[in-house]
Scaffold this active site. Sequence first.
Site, PDB file in Angstrom:
ATOM      1  N   ASP A   1      38.837  21.087  -2.003  1.00  0.00           N
ATOM      2  CA  ASP A   1      38.659  22.025  -3.114  1.00  0.00           C
ATOM      3  C   ASP A   1      38.575  23.449  -2.564  1.00  0.00           C
ATOM      4  O   ASP A   1      37.491  24.008  -2.416  1.00  0.00           O
ATOM      5  CB  ASP A   1      37.400  21.639  -3.908  1.00  0.00           C
ATOM      6  CG  ASP A   1      37.238  22.469  -5.171  1.00  0.00           C
ATOM      7  OD1 ASP A   1      38.098  23.317  -5.459  1.00  0.00           O
ATOM      8  OD2 ASP A   1      36.230  22.274  -5.875  1.00  0.00           O
ATOM      9  N   TRP A   2      39.724  23.994  -2.258  1.00  0.00           N
ATOM     10  CA  TRP A   2      39.841  25.353  -1.713  1.00  0.00           C
ATOM     11  C   TRP A   2      40.167  26.301  -2.867  1.00  0.00           C
ATOM     12  O   TRP A   2      41.264  26.245  -3.414  1.00  0.00           O
ATOM     13  CB  TRP A   2      40.948  25.374  -0.653  1.00  0.00           C
ATOM     14  CG  TRP A   2      41.290  26.697  -0.055  1.00  0.00           C
ATOM     15  CD1 TRP A   2      40.730  27.912  -0.304  1.00  0.00           C
ATOM     16  CD2 TRP A   2      42.324  26.934   0.921  1.00  0.00           C
ATOM     17  NE1 TRP A   2      41.329  28.888   0.448  1.00  0.00           N
ATOM     18  CE2 TRP A   2      42.314  28.312   1.215  1.00  0.00           C
ATOM     19  CE3 TRP A   2      43.254  26.119   1.575  1.00  0.00           C
ATOM     20  CZ2 TRP A   2      43.204  28.892   2.117  1.00  0.00           C
ATOM     21  CZ3 TRP A   2      44.133  26.692   2.472  1.00  0.00           C
ATOM     22  CH2 TRP A   2      44.096  28.067   2.748  1.00  0.00           C
ATOM     23  N   GLU A   3      39.189  27.142  -3.225  1.00  0.00           N
ATOM     24  CA  GLU A   3      39.384  28.053  -4.365  1.00  0.00           C
ATOM     25  C   GLU A   3      39.405  29.493  -3.880  1.00  0.00           C
ATOM     26  O   GLU A   3      38.370  30.107  -3.761  1.00  0.00           O
ATOM     27  CB  GLU A   3      38.270  27.846  -5.387  1.00  0.00           C
ATOM     28  CG  GLU A   3      38.248  26.434  -5.940  1.00  0.00           C
ATOM     29  CD  GLU A   3      37.198  26.225  -7.043  1.00  0.00           C
ATOM     30  OE1 GLU A   3      36.761  27.204  -7.665  1.00  0.00           O
ATOM     31  OE2 GLU A   3      36.843  25.075  -7.273  1.00  0.00           O
ATOM     32  N   TYR A   4      40.555  30.021  -3.644  1.00  0.00           N
ATOM     33  CA  TYR A   4      41.899  29.469  -3.644  1.00  0.00           C
ATOM     34  C   TYR A   4      42.622  30.053  -2.448  1.00  0.00           C
ATOM     35  O   TYR A   4      42.209  31.095  -1.940  1.00  0.00           O
ATOM     36  CB  TYR A   4      42.657  29.897  -4.924  1.00  0.00           C
ATOM     37  CG  TYR A   4      42.008  29.385  -6.179  1.00  0.00           C
ATOM     38  CD1 TYR A   4      42.230  28.078  -6.619  1.00  0.00           C
ATOM     39  CD2 TYR A   4      41.138  30.202  -6.912  1.00  0.00           C
ATOM     40  CE1 TYR A   4      41.618  27.603  -7.776  1.00  0.00           C
ATOM     41  CE2 TYR A   4      40.515  29.712  -8.067  1.00  0.00           C
ATOM     42  CZ  TYR A   4      40.758  28.417  -8.487  1.00  0.00           C
ATOM     43  OH  TYR A   4      40.135  27.949  -9.605  1.00  0.00           O
TER      44      TYR A   4
END
Length: 377
Positions: A144-147
Amino acid sequence: MAAGIKTYSLCTYLILSLTACSVMASSSSSEAIKGGYWPSWAKNLPPYSIETSFFTHIYYAFLIPNNVTFKFDIGYTTAMELLNFTSTLRAKKPAVKTLFSIGGAAEGPIFFGRMVSSPSMRKNFIDSSIEVARKFGFDGIDLDWEYPQTPKDMENLAYLLYEWRLEVQQEAKTTKRPPLLLTAAVYFSANLFLSGPYRSYPATSITKNLDWINVMNYDYHGSWEPSITGAHSALFDSKTNISTSYGLGSWIKSGVPKSKLIMGLPLYGKTWLLKDSKSHGVGSPAIDVGPGDQGVLTFAEIEQFNRDHKAKVEYDLESVSMYSVAGTTWIGYDDTLSVTMKIAYARALGIRGYFFWAVHGDYKWKISKRASQLWCV
Ligand SMILES: *[C@@H]1O[C@H](CO)[C@@H](O)[C@H](O)[C@H]1NC(C)=O
Ligand SMILES: *[C@@H]1O[C@H](CO)[C@@H](O)[C@H](O)[C@H]1NC(C)=O
Ligand SMILES: *[C@@H]1O[C@H](CO)[C@@H](O)[C@H](O)[C@H]1NC(C)=O
């Protein structure tokens, strides 16, 4: 008018998808995904209280690797919590699969940018993540790399996913176990066009290397726009491209197969204080955010608020979402009605399933249950 037409066709989708359930029940190659994130800080909902019959996959949120080595240093307390999470959910009837999610909105995007830019850091990260998954009994791993911030980040993300999949396959072969699932939570649209340089997700690498992606179809509006109310998970928006229909459409256009697309549904809403209580639609003037931390309330809190304040609840045809008004407090959110419509839309599109952020926000499993009933496997 346009909204009326859309709603009419949504009803048609709904009827079609409901009747299709019995016929489609046994197709297996792409089992429906009914996901839910469980934030480890959700103390009101311990893992054993999760009603697993409404889900297929539950994500532990979040783990974050060491910011220098990019390996996971799991302390005693976290280790116990992870073991409790996976063993509890495996023992439930029905059992659900578990994944752990890495990152989250609170983890700055730069952190992952540094990791993916170095082949040796990517290797540390990948090896350590697989070790954690196996050691604590997870079925998979979610990123979950935002972003990703730049086109270069996107290119490096593509490498990461190739290397990750390769390692996962090797590990499965060596240990003769089913391969771990690999998924990612991604932006609502396949292209980031609202801020920073224009950049597109690496659709080919995603298609080849991930089991599916969780498309974050929420947070379109919020505390950064204190002077106008917004439907933060709008299905349609006639004026901008900031909507779930646009976002899912962009993912389909990118070439990621529909069988790998999972629609995000929020179990929370966004609040504002109206400028004038008589002007209370979506897009009405506001003077500030309303109750909740940065104007965010869970669905359960909203239900409580609506009861306590005898709020008026409205369905907004144009955005396919709900809002409630009590005095000058305005809350935009989703309930069983809007979720029913969105699921009908997603089924008509032919995508694989849906997920919730986050399971602790539901009220007596109302929304989770409805969604699950509408999407028969
Ligand atoms: C890594 O984390 C530590 C502790 O939180 C912090 O002091 C340090 O600045 C971080 N280093 C980098 C490179 O981000
Ligand atoms: C998990 O923790 C809960 C409460 O902290 C406890 O009641 C339960 O027995 C634990 N389950 C397992 C499988 O460790
Ligand atoms: C929405 O996106 C399309 C291309 O995907 C573009 O042609 C159009 O101008 C955009 N509309 C708005 C209002 O930005």
